[in-house]
Design a protein around this motif. Structure first.
Motif, PDB file in Angstrom:
ATOM      1  N   ALA A 183     -11.378  22.897 -28.353  1.00  0.00           N
ATOM      2  CA  ALA A 183     -12.118  22.168 -27.322  1.00  0.00           C
ATOM      3  C   ALA A 183     -13.600  22.072 -27.687  1.00  0.00           C
ATOM      4  CB  ALA A 183     -11.944  22.859 -25.967  1.00  0.00           C
ATOM      5  N   PHE A 184     -14.174  23.176 -28.186  1.00  0.00           N
ATOM      6  CA  PHE A 184     -15.582  23.155 -28.596  1.00  0.00           C
ATOM      7  C   PHE A 184     -15.798  22.144 -29.714  1.00  0.00           C
ATOM      8  CE2 PHE A 184     -18.707  24.626 -31.738  1.00  0.00           C
ATOM      9  CZ  PHE A 184     -19.864  24.555 -30.974  1.00  0.00           C
ATOM     10  N   ARG A 185     -14.939  22.169 -30.724  1.00  0.00           N
ATOM     11  CA  ARG A 185     -15.106  21.270 -31.860  1.00  0.00           C
ATOM     12  C   ARG A 185     -14.960  19.813 -31.451  1.00  0.00           C
ATOM     13  NH1 ARG A 185     -11.609  24.702 -36.379  1.00  0.00           N
ATOM     14  NH2 ARG A 185     -13.217  26.296 -36.777  1.00  0.00           N
ATOM     15  N   ALA A 186     -14.006  19.534 -30.569  1.00  0.00           N
ATOM     16  CA  ALA A 186     -13.810  18.157 -30.119  1.00  0.00           C
ATOM     17  C   ALA A 186     -15.024  17.674 -29.337  1.00  0.00           C
ATOM     18  CB  ALA A 186     -12.546  18.061 -29.266  1.00  0.00           C
ATOM     19  N   SER A 187     -15.551  18.545 -28.450  1.00  0.00           N
ATOM     20  CA  SER A 187     -16.718  18.180 -27.662  1.00  0.00           C
ATOM     21  C   SER A 187     -17.933  17.992 -28.559  1.00  0.00           C
ATOM     22  CB  SER A 187     -16.985  19.264 -26.609  1.00  0.00           C
ATOM     23  OG  SER A 187     -18.128  18.961 -25.841  1.00  0.00           O
ATOM     24  N   TYR A 188     -18.084  18.861 -29.549  1.00  0.00           N
ATOM     25  CA  TYR A 188     -19.209  18.766 -30.481  1.00  0.00           C
ATOM     26  C   TYR A 188     -19.147  17.459 -31.271  1.00  0.00           C
ATOM     27  CZ  TYR A 188     -22.369  19.998 -34.312  1.00  0.00           C
ATOM     28  OH  TYR A 188     -23.379  19.992 -35.231  1.00  0.00           O
ATOM     29  N   ARG A 189     -17.984  17.147 -31.788  1.00  0.00           N
ATOM     30  CA  ARG A 189     -17.860  15.938 -32.605  1.00  0.00           C
ATOM     31  C   ARG A 189     -18.121  14.675 -31.788  1.00  0.00           C
ATOM     32  NH1 ARG A 189     -13.155  18.683 -34.729  1.00  0.00           N
ATOM     33  NH2 ARG A 189     -13.674  19.636 -36.734  1.00  0.00           N
ATOM     34  N   ALA A 190     -17.646  14.684 -30.529  1.00  0.00           N
ATOM     35  CA  ALA A 190     -17.886  13.525 -29.669  1.00  0.00           C
ATOM     36  C   ALA A 190     -19.378  13.345 -29.413  1.00  0.00           C
ATOM     37  CB  ALA A 190     -17.126  13.695 -28.353  1.00  0.00           C
ATOM     38  N   ALA A 191     -20.069  14.483 -29.166  1.00  0.00           N
ATOM     39  CA  ALA A 191     -21.511  14.414 -28.928  1.00  0.00           C
ATOM     40  C   ALA A 191     -22.246  13.982 -30.196  1.00  0.00           C
ATOM     41  CB  ALA A 191     -22.019  15.780 -28.448  1.00  0.00           C
ATOM     42  N   LEU A 192     -21.810  14.485 -31.341  1.00  0.00           N
ATOM     43  CA  LEU A 192     -22.457  14.138 -32.603  1.00  0.00           C
ATOM     44  C   LEU A 192     -22.283  12.648 -32.917  1.00  0.00           C
ATOM     45  CD1 LEU A 192     -23.991  15.145 -35.094  1.00  0.00           C
ATOM     46  CD2 LEU A 192     -21.768  15.652 -36.161  1.00  0.00           C
ATOM     47  N   GLU A 193     -21.132  12.119 -32.585  1.00  0.00           N
ATOM     48  CA  GLU A 193     -20.892  10.692 -32.828  1.00  0.00           C
ATOM     49  C   GLU A 193     -21.850   9.838 -32.009  1.00  0.00           C
ATOM     50  OE1 GLU A 193     -17.023   7.832 -32.478  1.00  0.00           O
ATOM     51  OE2 GLU A 193     -16.696   9.887 -33.181  1.00  0.00           O
ATOM     52  N   ARG A 194     -22.064  10.223 -30.765  1.00  0.00           N
ATOM     53  CA  ARG A 194     -22.991   9.484 -29.904  1.00  0.00           C
ATOM     54  C   ARG A 194     -24.426   9.654 -30.403  1.00  0.00           C
ATOM     55  NH1 ARG A 194     -22.633  10.501 -23.783  1.00  0.00           N
ATOM     56  NH2 ARG A 194     -23.766   8.529 -23.846  1.00  0.00           N
ATOM     57  N   TRP A 195     -24.768  10.867 -30.873  1.00  0.00           N
ATOM     58  CA  TRP A 195     -26.107  11.114 -31.410  1.00  0.00           C
ATOM     59  C   TRP A 195     -26.370  10.205 -32.609  1.00  0.00           C
ATOM     60  CZ3 TRP A 195     -30.172  14.458 -30.153  1.00  0.00           C
ATOM     61  CH2 TRP A 195     -31.161  14.620 -31.138  1.00  0.00           C
ATOM     62  N   ARG A 196     -25.391  10.116 -33.497  1.00  0.00           N
ATOM     63  CA  ARG A 196     -25.540   9.278 -34.682  1.00  0.00           C
ATOM     64  C   ARG A 196     -25.636   7.799 -34.312  1.00  0.00           C
ATOM     65  NH1 ARG A 196     -21.082  12.440 -38.475  1.00  0.00           N
ATOM     66  NH2 ARG A 196     -22.552  13.945 -39.388  1.00  0.00           N
ATOM     67  N   ALA A 197     -25.111   7.459 -33.145  1.00  0.00           N
ATOM     68  CA  ALA A 197     -25.201   6.076 -32.676  1.00  0.00           C
ATOM     69  C   ALA A 197     -26.544   5.799 -32.009  1.00  0.00           C
ATOM     70  CB  ALA A 197     -24.055   5.770 -31.716  1.00  0.00           C
ATOM     71  N   GLY A 198     -27.390   6.825 -31.941  1.00  0.00           N
ATOM     72  CA  GLY A 198     -28.726   6.636 -31.391  1.00  0.00           C
ATOM     73  C   GLY A 198     -28.906   7.096 -29.964  1.00  0.00           C
ATOM     74  N   VAL A 199     -27.880   7.723 -29.373  1.00  0.00           N
ATOM     75  CA  VAL A 199     -27.970   8.184 -27.983  1.00  0.00           C
ATOM     76  C   VAL A 199     -28.564   9.588 -27.975  1.00  0.00           C
ATOM     77  CG1 VAL A 199     -26.719   8.597 -25.831  1.00  0.00           C
ATOM     78  CG2 VAL A 199     -25.930   6.816 -27.425  1.00  0.00           C
ATOM     79  N   ARG A 200     -29.866   9.682 -27.815  1.00  0.00           N
ATOM     80  CA  ARG A 200     -30.539  10.977 -27.884  1.00  0.00           C
ATOM     81  C   ARG A 200     -30.424  11.789 -26.589  1.00  0.00           C
ATOM     82  NH1 ARG A 200     -29.875  10.095 -32.409  1.00  0.00           N
ATOM     83  NH2 ARG A 200     -31.416  10.009 -34.100  1.00  0.00           N
ATOM     84  N   SER A 201     -29.897  11.172 -25.551  1.00  0.00           N
ATOM     85  CA  SER A 201     -29.722  11.893 -24.282  1.00  0.00           C
ATOM     86  C   SER A 201     -28.390  12.641 -24.220  1.00  0.00           C
ATOM     87  CB  SER A 201     -29.797  10.910 -23.107  1.00  0.00           C
ATOM     88  OG  SER A 201     -28.762   9.926 -23.203  1.00  0.00           O
ATOM     89  N   VAL A 202     -27.574  12.516 -25.256  1.00  0.00           N
ATOM     90  CA  VAL A 202     -26.273  13.173 -25.250  1.00  0.00           C
ATOM     91  C   VAL A 202     -26.443  14.692 -25.165  1.00  0.00           C
ATOM     92  CG1 VAL A 202     -26.160  13.324 -27.772  1.00  0.00           C
ATOM     93  CG2 VAL A 202     -24.056  13.317 -26.443  1.00  0.00           C
ATOM     94  N   VAL A 203     -25.513  15.347 -24.465  1.00  0.00           N
ATOM     95  CA  VAL A 203     -25.573  16.804 -24.283  1.00  0.00           C
ATOM     96  C   VAL A 203     -24.446  17.448 -25.101  1.00  0.00           C
ATOM     97  CG1 VAL A 203     -25.439  18.705 -22.639  1.00  0.00           C
ATOM     98  CG2 VAL A 203     -26.535  16.545 -21.976  1.00  0.00           C
ATOM     99  N   PHE A 204     -24.817  18.364 -25.988  1.00  0.00           N
ATOM    100  CA  PHE A 204     -23.846  19.069 -26.813  1.00  0.00           C
ATOM    101  C   PHE A 204     -23.262  20.254 -26.045  1.00  0.00           C
ATOM    102  CE2 PHE A 204     -25.957  16.582 -29.962  1.00  0.00           C
ATOM    103  CZ  PHE A 204     -25.080  16.472 -31.031  1.00  0.00           C
ATOM    104  N   PRO A 205     -22.077  20.723 -26.452  1.00  0.00           N
ATOM    105  CA  PRO A 205     -21.455  21.847 -25.740  1.00  0.00           C
ATOM    106  C   PRO A 205     -22.216  23.151 -25.937  1.00  0.00           C
ATOM    107  CG  PRO A 205     -20.226  21.323 -27.730  1.00  0.00           C
ATOM    108  CD  PRO A 205     -21.241  20.232 -27.551  1.00  0.00           C
TER     109      PRO A 205
END
Length: 306
Positions: A263-285
């Motif tokens: 669950a941690f890894r899935a949440s982290y990867r989802a947040a990282l994908e959004r970060w790489r897309a330029g969404v700096r407001s994303v919250v990591f687990p």
């Protein structure tokens, strides 16, 4: 790409770091023991790390610690760097000291895991065919009776460390703390559990040595071997490097922990994908370390219990 690792304040770990190409640079002599104990004492005090057990083998170093403040990567970077620099001076060694593989960091999630891994660390010299019993190892290590109450001391090594620098005191002390999963009133029972598990692992090592018709090297010979030689025993390649341990017979705890890691890894990867897309407001687990420390990413305070 390596898997993201959850760094949680208060977590207990078994940490293993290997010397480059299995050179015997940590051969158990007084100088290297002094360097390891002193550097560990200063480093753990600096970062609020509690030490429960340790064993310095000639080719690698084992620690059982609790990361009270959730700063394990900073502690490891500082500690390993100072050990490497001091070792280079002591051994007049050119080039890297540590192996290029990442440090093994295994989170210990249950009392059973803590007992088994501490016994494993202490039994390492026996399993390696160096001494018949753990207490005979001449390198930096601890005895079962010292767990949770012993104190290691070392004077400042003359190699590398500047006596004029206040971060290097003349002497450093390293208290051995009880792991958080062990209550003070059950400390004696805990030490007895470790002693029993250590006896079991030593008996296994003795049986294996007898099966292979090998003889134990002995503490005296282990202390005299050249630190520039390399270990010649066979070592399995590409062994699994687990993220966590729960101990034998803890199937339910293992399944719960595995779900939490995924669950941690899935949440982290989802947040990282959004970060790489330029969404700096994303919250990591919760437990995210690198993105927060290096890039200032937002991290939630809600921790997924395991």
């Amino acid at each position: 790409m390596s898997q993201p690792r959850e760094i949680v304040p208060g977590a207990t770990y078994m940490i293993t770091r290997r010397v480059l190409r299995r050179h015997l640079l940590f051969r158990p002599d007084a100088a290297i023991t002094q360097l390891l104990v002193y550097t560990l004492a200063v480093s753990t005090r600096r970062f609020g790390i509690q030490v429960h057990a340790l064993c310095a083998m000639s080719t690698h170093l084992h620690l059982i610690v609790t990361d009270t403040n959730g700063v394990l990567p900073r502690f490891l970077h500082f500690f390993h760097r100072i050990v490497a620099l001091g070792t280079k001076v002591l051994r007049t060694w050119e080039g890297p000291v540590w192996d290029h593989e990442a440090t093994s960091v295994v989170r210990l999630l249950t009392r059973a895991a803590v007992v088994e891994k501490i016994a494993y660390v202490l039994a390492n010299p026996v399993a390696a065919g160096l001494v018949r019993h753990a207490h005979q190892w001449p390198g930096a290590t601890v005895g079962v009776d010292e767990l949770g109450r012993g104190v290691l001391r070392a004077a400042r090594p003359s190699a590398y460390l500047d006596p004029e620098n206040p971060q290097w005191p003349e002497e450093a002390t390293l208290p051995l703390a009880l792991p958080p999963v062990i209550e003070q009133d059950s400390a004696e029972g805990f030490r007895q559990q470790v002693a029993t598990e250590l006896d079991r692992q030593e008996a296994q090592a003795h049986a294996e040595m007898q099966r292979q018709r090998h003889h134990f090297l002995g503490a005296d010979q282990a202390s005299k071997i050249s630190p520039y030689e390399r270990a010649t025993s066979l070592e399995a390649l590409r062994k699994r490097n687990p993220t966590f341990a729960v101990g034998r017979g803890q199937g339910d705890a293992w399944r719960i922990a595995a779900v939490a890691v995924r669950a941690f890894r899935a949440s982290y990867r989802a947040a990282l994908e959004r970060w790489r897309a330029g969404v700096r407001s994303v919250v990591f687990p919760a437990g995210t370390w690198w993105m927060r420390a290096l890039h200032g990413a937002s991290v939630t305070d809600v921790v997924l219990e395991v």
